[in-house]
Design a protein around this motif. Structure first.
Motif, PDB file in Angstrom:
ATOM      1  N   UNK A 133       0.809  -1.212   0.000  1.00  0.00           N
ATOM      2  CA  UNK A 133       0.000   0.000   0.000  1.00  0.00           C
ATOM      3  C   UNK A 133       0.848   1.271   0.000  1.00  0.00           C
ATOM      4  N   UNK A 134       2.140   1.108  -0.334  1.00  0.00           N
ATOM      5  CA  UNK A 134       3.041   2.259  -0.241  1.00  0.00           C
ATOM      6  C   UNK A 134       2.708   3.375  -1.225  1.00  0.00           C
ATOM      7  N   UNK A 175       1.126  11.325  -1.436  1.00  0.00           N
ATOM      8  CA  UNK A 175       1.190  12.589  -0.683  1.00  0.00           C
ATOM      9  C   UNK A 175       2.587  13.220  -0.704  1.00  0.00           C
ATOM     10  N   UNK A 176       3.483  12.649  -1.525  1.00  0.00           N
ATOM     11  CA  UNK A 176       4.824  13.207  -1.659  1.00  0.00           C
ATOM     12  C   UNK A 176       4.832  14.212  -2.821  1.00  0.00           C
ATOM     13  N   UNK A 177       5.918  14.962  -2.919  1.00  0.00           N
ATOM     14  CA  UNK A 177       6.048  15.894  -4.058  1.00  0.00           C
ATOM     15  C   UNK A 177       6.515  15.088  -5.271  1.00  0.00           C
ATOM     16  N   UNK A 237       5.921  17.594 -11.807  1.00  0.00           N
ATOM     17  CA  UNK A 237       5.647  19.027 -11.660  1.00  0.00           C
ATOM     18  C   UNK A 237       6.540  19.863 -12.583  1.00  0.00           C
ATOM     19  N   UNK A 238       7.805  19.473 -12.693  1.00  0.00           N
ATOM     20  CA  UNK A 238       8.741  20.215 -13.558  1.00  0.00           C
ATOM     21  C   UNK A 238       8.273  20.127 -15.014  1.00  0.00           C
ATOM     22  N   UNK A 266      -3.113  17.185  -3.038  1.00  0.00           N
ATOM     23  CA  UNK A 266      -2.360  16.014  -2.589  1.00  0.00           C
ATOM     24  C   UNK A 266      -1.036  16.402  -1.934  1.00  0.00           C
ATOM     25  N   UNK A 267      -0.786  17.716  -1.809  1.00  0.00           N
ATOM     26  CA  UNK A 267       0.449  18.086  -1.104  1.00  0.00           C
ATOM     27  C   UNK A 267       0.105  18.369   0.360  1.00  0.00           C
ATOM     28  N   UNK A 268       0.950  17.841   1.228  1.00  0.00           N
ATOM     29  CA  UNK A 268       0.726  18.032   2.671  1.00  0.00           C
ATOM     30  C   UNK A 268       1.941  18.734   3.250  1.00  0.00           C
ATOM     31  N   UNK A 269       1.716  19.410   4.351  1.00  0.00           N
ATOM     32  CA  UNK A 269       2.817  20.098   5.018  1.00  0.00           C
ATOM     33  C   UNK A 269       3.840  19.069   5.505  1.00  0.00           C
ATOM     34  N   UNK A 270       5.120  19.401   5.405  1.00  0.00           N
ATOM     35  CA  UNK A 270       6.163  18.446   5.808  1.00  0.00           C
ATOM     36  C   UNK A 270       5.909  17.956   7.232  1.00  0.00           C
TER      37      UNK A 270
END
Ligand code: G1P
Length: 292
Positions: free
Chosen positions: A62-63, A69-71, A76-77, A94-98
Protein backbone atom coordinates in the motif's frame (compact mmCIF):
# COMPACT_ATOMS: atom_id res chain seq x y z
CA UNK A 1 -12.27 21.78 29.03
CA UNK A 2 -12.89 20.32 25.58
CA UNK A 3 -9.58 19.68 23.83
CA UNK A 4 -9.38 20.99 20.24
CA UNK A 5 -9.43 18.27 17.61
CA UNK A 6 -6.43 18.32 15.27
CA UNK A 7 -5.68 14.68 14.39
CA UNK A 8 -7.18 12.06 12.12
CA UNK A 9 -6.51 8.35 11.64
CA UNK A 10 -7.28 6.78 8.26
CA UNK A 11 -7.26 2.98 8.25
CA UNK A 12 -6.13 1.87 4.77
CA UNK A 13 -4.72 -1.60 5.34
CA UNK A 14 -7.65 -3.54 3.81
CA UNK A 15 -7.00 -5.89 0.90
CA UNK A 16 -9.81 -4.56 -1.28
CA UNK A 17 -10.89 -8.06 -2.26
CA UNK A 18 -14.30 -6.84 -3.43
CA UNK A 19 -12.63 -4.90 -6.23
CA UNK A 20 -10.29 -7.55 -7.58
CA UNK A 21 -8.71 -7.63 -10.07
CA UNK A 22 -8.62 -3.78 -10.06
CA UNK A 23 -6.97 -3.83 -6.64
CA UNK A 24 -4.44 -6.55 -7.40
CA UNK A 25 -1.62 -4.05 -7.82
CA UNK A 26 -3.08 -0.83 -6.43
CA UNK A 27 -4.69 0.12 -3.11
CA UNK A 28 -8.48 0.36 -3.26
CA UNK A 29 -8.19 3.81 -1.64
CA UNK A 30 -6.50 4.98 -4.86
CA UNK A 31 -9.57 4.11 -6.95
CA UNK A 32 -10.94 7.37 -8.32
CA UNK A 33 -14.43 8.75 -7.98
CA UNK A 34 -14.51 10.92 -11.13
CA UNK A 35 -10.91 12.22 -10.98
CA UNK A 36 -9.99 12.10 -7.29
CA UNK A 37 -8.87 9.00 -5.38
CA UNK A 38 -11.00 7.93 -2.40
CA UNK A 39 -8.19 8.82 0.02
CA UNK A 40 -8.23 12.43 -1.22
CA UNK A 41 -11.94 12.78 -0.41
CA UNK A 42 -11.19 11.74 3.17
CA UNK A 43 -8.25 14.15 3.51
CA UNK A 44 -10.26 17.04 2.03
CA UNK A 45 -13.11 16.31 4.42
CA UNK A 46 -10.80 16.28 7.44
CA UNK A 47 -9.06 19.49 6.39
CA UNK A 48 -12.40 21.28 6.24
CA UNK A 49 -12.76 20.35 9.92
CA UNK A 50 -9.46 22.04 10.75
CA UNK A 51 -7.57 18.75 11.06
CA UNK A 52 -3.88 19.18 10.30
CA UNK A 53 -2.23 15.90 11.29
CA UNK A 54 -2.88 12.58 9.61
CA UNK A 55 -1.95 9.00 10.33
CA UNK A 56 -2.46 6.36 7.63
CA UNK A 57 -2.67 2.82 8.97
CA UNK A 58 -1.36 0.92 5.97
CA UNK A 59 -0.37 -2.63 5.12
CA UNK A 60 1.91 -4.42 2.68
CA UNK A 61 1.50 -3.35 -0.94
CA UNK A 62 0.00 0.00 0.00
CA UNK A 63 3.04 2.26 -0.24
CA UNK A 64 1.68 4.13 -3.26
CA UNK A 65 -0.70 5.83 -0.82
CA UNK A 66 2.31 7.40 0.88
CA UNK A 67 3.91 8.29 -2.48
CA UNK A 68 0.65 9.98 -3.42
CA UNK A 69 1.19 12.59 -0.68
CA UNK A 70 4.82 13.21 -1.66
CA UNK A 71 6.05 15.89 -4.06
CA UNK A 72 6.26 14.56 -7.64
CA UNK A 73 9.25 16.69 -8.73
CA UNK A 74 9.63 15.34 -12.26
CA UNK A 75 5.94 15.50 -13.02
CA UNK A 76 5.65 19.03 -11.66
CA UNK A 77 8.74 20.21 -13.56
CA UNK A 78 7.40 18.76 -16.81
CA UNK A 79 3.98 20.32 -16.31
CA UNK A 80 5.56 23.67 -15.48
CA UNK A 81 7.81 23.49 -18.55
CA UNK A 82 4.79 22.80 -20.73
CA UNK A 83 2.70 25.53 -19.14
CA UNK A 84 0.02 23.08 -17.92
CA UNK A 85 -1.36 25.34 -15.23
CA UNK A 86 -4.63 23.53 -14.50
CA UNK A 87 -2.90 20.15 -14.27
CA UNK A 88 -0.48 21.62 -11.73
CA UNK A 89 -3.41 23.02 -9.77
CA UNK A 90 -5.06 19.59 -9.74
CA UNK A 91 -2.03 18.27 -7.84
CA UNK A 92 -2.38 20.86 -5.09
CA UNK A 93 -4.75 18.99 -2.69
CA UNK A 94 -2.36 16.01 -2.59
CA UNK A 95 0.45 18.09 -1.10
CA UNK A 96 0.73 18.03 2.67
CA UNK A 97 2.82 20.10 5.02
CA UNK A 98 6.16 18.45 5.81
CA UNK A 99 5.83 16.09 8.76
CA UNK A 100 2.05 16.32 8.97
CA UNK A 101 1.31 12.91 7.49
CA UNK A 102 2.70 9.76 9.03
CA UNK A 103 2.09 6.09 8.34
CA UNK A 104 2.14 3.04 10.56
CA UNK A 105 1.67 -0.52 9.43
CA UNK A 106 -0.93 -2.93 10.62
CA UNK A 107 1.07 -6.12 10.08
CA UNK A 108 -1.88 -8.49 10.45
CA UNK A 109 -5.52 -8.00 9.44
CA UNK A 110 -6.99 -8.32 12.94
CA UNK A 111 -9.86 -5.88 12.48
CA UNK A 112 -10.72 -2.18 12.49
CA UNK A 113 -10.17 -1.87 16.26
CA UNK A 114 -6.68 -3.30 15.90
CA UNK A 115 -5.94 -0.90 13.02
CA UNK A 116 -6.88 2.08 15.19
CA UNK A 117 -4.82 0.74 18.10
CA UNK A 118 -1.79 0.69 15.74
CA UNK A 119 -2.02 4.52 15.71
CA UNK A 120 -1.78 4.87 19.52
CA UNK A 121 1.64 6.59 19.56
CA UNK A 122 0.41 9.17 17.06
CA UNK A 123 -2.70 9.83 19.16
CA UNK A 124 -1.09 10.04 22.61
CA UNK A 125 -3.73 11.70 24.81
CA UNK A 126 -5.44 13.72 22.10
CA UNK A 127 -8.97 13.39 20.76
CA UNK A 128 -9.04 12.33 17.12
CA UNK A 129 -11.22 11.70 14.11
CA UNK A 130 -11.38 8.45 12.21
CA UNK A 131 -12.29 8.43 8.52
CA UNK A 132 -12.84 5.16 6.68
CA UNK A 133 -12.05 6.15 3.08
CA UNK A 134 -14.50 3.55 1.69
CA UNK A 135 -17.29 5.88 2.76
CA UNK A 136 -17.48 9.21 1.01
CA UNK A 137 -20.04 11.83 1.95
CA UNK A 138 -21.48 14.44 -0.36
CA UNK A 139 -22.55 17.38 1.73
CA UNK A 140 -22.39 21.13 2.14
CA UNK A 141 -20.27 21.31 5.28
CA UNK A 142 -18.01 18.27 5.47
CA UNK A 143 -19.32 15.38 7.57
CA UNK A 144 -16.28 15.38 9.88
CA UNK A 145 -16.61 19.15 10.29
CA UNK A 146 -20.22 18.55 11.41
CA UNK A 147 -18.98 15.97 13.92
CA UNK A 148 -16.33 18.37 15.21
CA UNK A 149 -18.96 21.12 15.57
CA UNK A 150 -21.01 18.73 17.73
CA UNK A 151 -17.91 17.58 19.65
CA UNK A 152 -17.04 21.20 20.46
CA UNK A 153 -20.45 21.42 22.17
CA UNK A 154 -20.66 18.02 23.87
CA UNK A 155 -17.07 16.74 24.18
CA UNK A 156 -16.55 12.98 24.41
CA UNK A 157 -17.34 10.70 21.50
CA UNK A 158 -19.45 11.66 18.49
CA UNK A 159 -20.14 9.24 15.64
CA UNK A 160 -21.91 9.93 12.34
CA UNK A 161 -25.12 7.93 12.02
CA UNK A 162 -27.78 7.26 9.46
CA UNK A 163 -30.89 5.10 9.22
CA UNK A 164 -30.50 1.91 7.16
CA UNK A 165 -33.11 -0.67 6.07
CA UNK A 166 -33.55 -3.17 8.90
CA UNK A 167 -32.33 -6.04 6.72
CA UNK A 168 -28.93 -4.28 6.48
CA UNK A 169 -28.18 -3.99 10.21
CA UNK A 170 -25.72 -6.90 9.93
CA UNK A 171 -23.41 -4.73 7.82
CA UNK A 172 -22.85 -1.96 10.37
CA UNK A 173 -22.32 -0.88 13.96
CA UNK A 174 -25.83 -0.21 15.33
CA UNK A 175 -26.92 2.18 18.09
CA UNK A 176 -29.14 1.58 21.06
CA UNK A 177 -30.72 5.00 21.22
CA UNK A 178 -31.37 7.14 24.31
CA UNK A 179 -32.53 10.78 24.22
CA UNK A 180 -32.98 11.94 20.62
CA UNK A 181 -33.56 15.52 19.49
CA UNK A 182 -33.82 14.48 15.84
CA UNK A 183 -30.21 15.44 15.11
CA UNK A 184 -28.12 14.48 18.11
CA UNK A 185 -28.78 11.09 19.63
CA UNK A 186 -27.58 9.87 22.99
CA UNK A 187 -25.80 6.52 22.60
CA UNK A 188 -27.06 4.01 25.19
CA UNK A 189 -25.52 0.95 23.61
CA UNK A 190 -23.63 -0.26 20.53
CA UNK A 191 -23.66 -3.59 18.74
CA UNK A 192 -21.43 -4.59 15.83
CA UNK A 193 -23.30 -6.08 12.87
CA UNK A 194 -26.35 -7.50 14.66
CA UNK A 195 -28.87 -9.63 12.80
CA UNK A 196 -32.04 -7.62 12.04
CA UNK A 197 -34.03 -9.46 14.72
CA UNK A 198 -31.44 -8.59 17.41
CA UNK A 199 -30.70 -5.01 16.31
CA UNK A 200 -31.63 -2.40 18.96
CA UNK A 201 -32.48 0.11 16.17
CA UNK A 202 -31.79 0.71 12.50
CA UNK A 203 -29.48 3.65 13.22
CA UNK A 204 -26.06 2.73 11.84
CA UNK A 205 -22.59 4.18 12.22
CA UNK A 206 -20.93 5.34 9.01
CA UNK A 207 -17.17 5.57 8.64
CA UNK A 208 -16.75 8.88 10.47
CA UNK A 209 -15.94 9.12 14.18
CA UNK A 210 -14.62 11.61 16.73
CA UNK A 211 -13.24 9.79 19.77
CA UNK A 212 -11.29 10.55 22.91
CA UNK A 213 -7.94 8.83 23.40
CA UNK A 214 -9.42 6.62 26.17
CA UNK A 215 -10.61 4.25 23.46
CA UNK A 216 -7.00 3.04 23.14
CA UNK A 217 -7.08 1.52 26.65
CA UNK A 218 -10.00 -0.67 25.65
CA UNK A 219 -8.49 -1.54 22.27
CA UNK A 220 -5.22 -2.50 23.97
CA UNK A 221 -6.93 -5.60 25.39
CA UNK A 222 -7.28 -6.84 21.80
CA UNK A 223 -10.48 -8.72 22.64
CA UNK A 224 -12.06 -10.40 19.63
CA UNK A 225 -15.66 -9.66 18.68
CA UNK A 226 -17.87 -10.15 15.61
CA UNK A 227 -16.08 -12.05 12.82
CA UNK A 228 -13.32 -12.91 15.36
CA UNK A 229 -11.90 -9.42 14.77
CA UNK A 230 -10.89 -6.70 17.23
CA UNK A 231 -13.89 -4.41 16.81
CA UNK A 232 -13.78 -0.64 17.27
CA UNK A 233 -17.49 -0.76 18.09
CA UNK A 234 -16.87 -3.05 21.11
CA UNK A 235 -14.16 -0.72 22.49
CA UNK A 236 -16.46 2.29 22.03
CA UNK A 237 -19.30 0.43 23.76
CA UNK A 238 -17.13 0.15 26.89
CA UNK A 239 -16.89 3.95 27.05
CA UNK A 240 -20.65 4.47 27.33
CA UNK A 241 -21.43 6.01 30.71
CA UNK A 242 -17.82 7.19 31.16
CA UNK A 243 -17.65 9.93 28.51
CA UNK A 244 -20.44 11.89 26.77
CA UNK A 245 -21.37 9.76 23.75
CA UNK A 246 -23.55 10.91 20.87
CA UNK A 247 -24.59 9.92 17.38
CA UNK A 248 -25.00 12.77 14.90
CA UNK A 249 -27.50 12.55 12.05
CA UNK A 250 -25.21 14.42 9.67
CA UNK A 251 -26.48 16.42 6.73
CA UNK A 252 -25.39 14.84 3.47
CA UNK A 253 -25.43 11.62 1.49
CA UNK A 254 -23.08 8.73 2.19
CA UNK A 255 -21.82 6.51 -0.63
CA UNK A 256 -20.44 3.14 0.39
CA UNK A 257 -17.60 2.87 -2.10
CA UNK A 258 -16.51 -0.47 -0.64
CA UNK A 259 -19.52 -1.84 -2.51
CA UNK A 260 -19.64 -1.90 -6.33
CA UNK A 261 -23.12 -0.40 -6.66
CA UNK A 262 -22.30 2.31 -4.11
CA UNK A 263 -19.04 3.09 -5.92
CA UNK A 264 -20.84 3.44 -9.26
CA UNK A 265 -23.55 5.61 -7.73
CA UNK A 266 -20.86 7.88 -6.31
CA UNK A 267 -19.39 8.34 -9.80
CA UNK A 268 -22.76 9.61 -11.02
CA UNK A 269 -23.52 11.75 -7.97
CA UNK A 270 -20.13 13.46 -7.97
CA UNK A 271 -20.03 14.06 -11.74
CA UNK A 272 -23.61 15.11 -12.48
CA UNK A 273 -23.36 18.56 -10.89
CA UNK A 274 -19.90 19.33 -12.25
CA UNK A 275 -19.92 22.15 -14.82
CA UNK A 276 -17.42 20.28 -17.02
CA UNK A 277 -19.24 16.94 -16.98
CA UNK A 278 -22.85 17.34 -15.88
CA UNK A 279 -24.44 17.73 -19.33
CA UNK A 280 -22.55 14.79 -20.79
CA UNK A 281 -23.45 12.57 -17.82
CA UNK A 282 -27.15 13.49 -17.97
CA UNK A 283 -27.22 12.81 -21.70
CA UNK A 284 -25.67 9.35 -21.49
CA UNK A 285 -27.74 8.41 -18.44
CA UNK A 286 -30.88 9.16 -20.45
CA UNK A 287 -29.58 7.00 -23.24
CA UNK A 288 -29.05 3.99 -20.95
CA UNK A 289 -32.30 4.50 -19.01
CA UNK A 290 -34.23 4.56 -22.29
CA UNK A 291 -32.73 1.23 -23.19
CA UNK A 292 -33.81 -0.43 -19.90
C1 G1P B 1 -16.89 -0.78 9.93
C2 G1P B 1 -17.36 -0.77 11.38
C3 G1P B 1 -18.88 -0.63 11.45
C4 G1P B 1 -19.33 0.61 10.69
C5 G1P B 1 -18.79 0.55 9.24
C6 G1P B 1 -19.09 1.85 8.50
O1 G1P B 1 -17.34 -1.97 9.32
O2 G1P B 1 -16.92 -1.95 12.03
O3 G1P B 1 -19.29 -0.53 12.80
O4 G1P B 1 -20.73 0.70 10.70
O5 G1P B 1 -17.38 0.35 9.21
O6 G1P B 1 -18.71 1.78 7.16
P1 G1P B 1 -16.70 -2.52 7.95
O7 G1P B 1 -17.30 -1.71 6.85
O8 G1P B 1 -15.21 -2.34 8.08
O9 G1P B 1 -17.11 -3.97 7.88
Amino acid sequence: MIKPLKKAVLPVAGLGTRFLPATKAMPKEMLPVVDKPLIQYAIDEAREAGIEEFCLVTGRGKDSLIDYFDIAYELEATLRERGKKSALEALQPSSVQAGSLVAVRQQEPLGLGHAIWCARSFIGNDPFAILLPDDIVKSGRSCVAQLVDAYNQTGGNVVAVTEVPREHTNRYGILDVGADDGKLVEVKGLVEKPNPEDAPSNLSIIGRYVLTADVMEHLAKLERGAGNEVQLTDAMAKMIGHVPFHGLRYEGTRFDCGDKAGFLEAQIAFSIDRPDLGDAVKAFLKKYVDVV
